[in-house]
Scaffold this motif. Sequence first.
Motif, mmCIF file in Angstrom:
data_model
loop_
_atom_site.group_PDB
_atom_site.id
_atom_site.type_symbol
_atom_site.label_atom_id
_atom_site.label_comp_id
_atom_site.label_asym_id
_atom_site.label_seq_id
_atom_site.Cartn_x
_atom_site.Cartn_y
_atom_site.Cartn_z
ATOM 1 N N LEU A 26 -9.787 16.587 -52.917
ATOM 2 C CA LEU A 26 -10.877 16.393 -51.954
ATOM 3 C C LEU A 26 -10.842 14.989 -51.355
ATOM 4 N N TYR B 192 -8.092 14.868 -48.846
ATOM 5 C CA TYR B 192 -8.544 15.566 -47.642
ATOM 6 C C TYR B 192 -9.482 14.676 -46.822
ATOM 7 N N CYS C 34 -6.515 19.875 -43.742
ATOM 8 C CA CYS C 34 -6.360 20.780 -44.878
ATOM 9 C C CYS C 34 -4.896 21.201 -45.028
ATOM 10 N N PHE D 88 -9.464 23.755 -54.462
ATOM 11 C CA PHE D 88 -9.643 23.102 -53.161
ATOM 12 C C PHE D 88 -9.305 24.068 -52.031
#
Length: 126
Positions: free
Chosen positions: A17, A20, A36, A87
Motif C-alpha cells: 500500500l 502504491y 496499481c 492488495f
Amino acid sequence: MLLPLPLRVGCSLLAWLALYAWFCHRFKHRSYEWSCRLVTLTHGILATCLSAYIGFIDGPWPLSHPGSPNTTLQVLGLCLSLGYFLFDLCCICRFARRKSMKKYHAWRSQRSEELHLKTNGHLKKH
C-alpha cells in the motif's frame, strides 16, 4: 524472535500500500490504475527473482527434497506474495466497482434518452 505469520502478512500489505501511495504521488499525471499496475510489475519482478534465488541458490532443491520444512526465506516469499494478493484484491474490487458504476450510469442515461424519444416504437412529437 520472528513475528507471527498474520502480522508479517499485514506488514507486507502495508508495504504494498505504501508503494502504491508513493507511485500515486510520484506519477500524479497518471491514473490510479496505472500505479496499481506498477505495483503489480514490481511484485512480479520481486517474486520471480526471490523464487529463483530460493529454488536455485539458497535451496533446498524442490525436486530432490519435496515436502521439507520451509526455510525463513521461503516464508518471507510467501508473506510478500500473500500481502500482495490482498492488495490486488482491494484494487480489483475498487476499479471493478468504479467501472461497473460508470457502465450502469451510462446505460441509465442512454435508457432515459430513449424513453424521451420513443413512445410505443414511434418518436414523440415535441
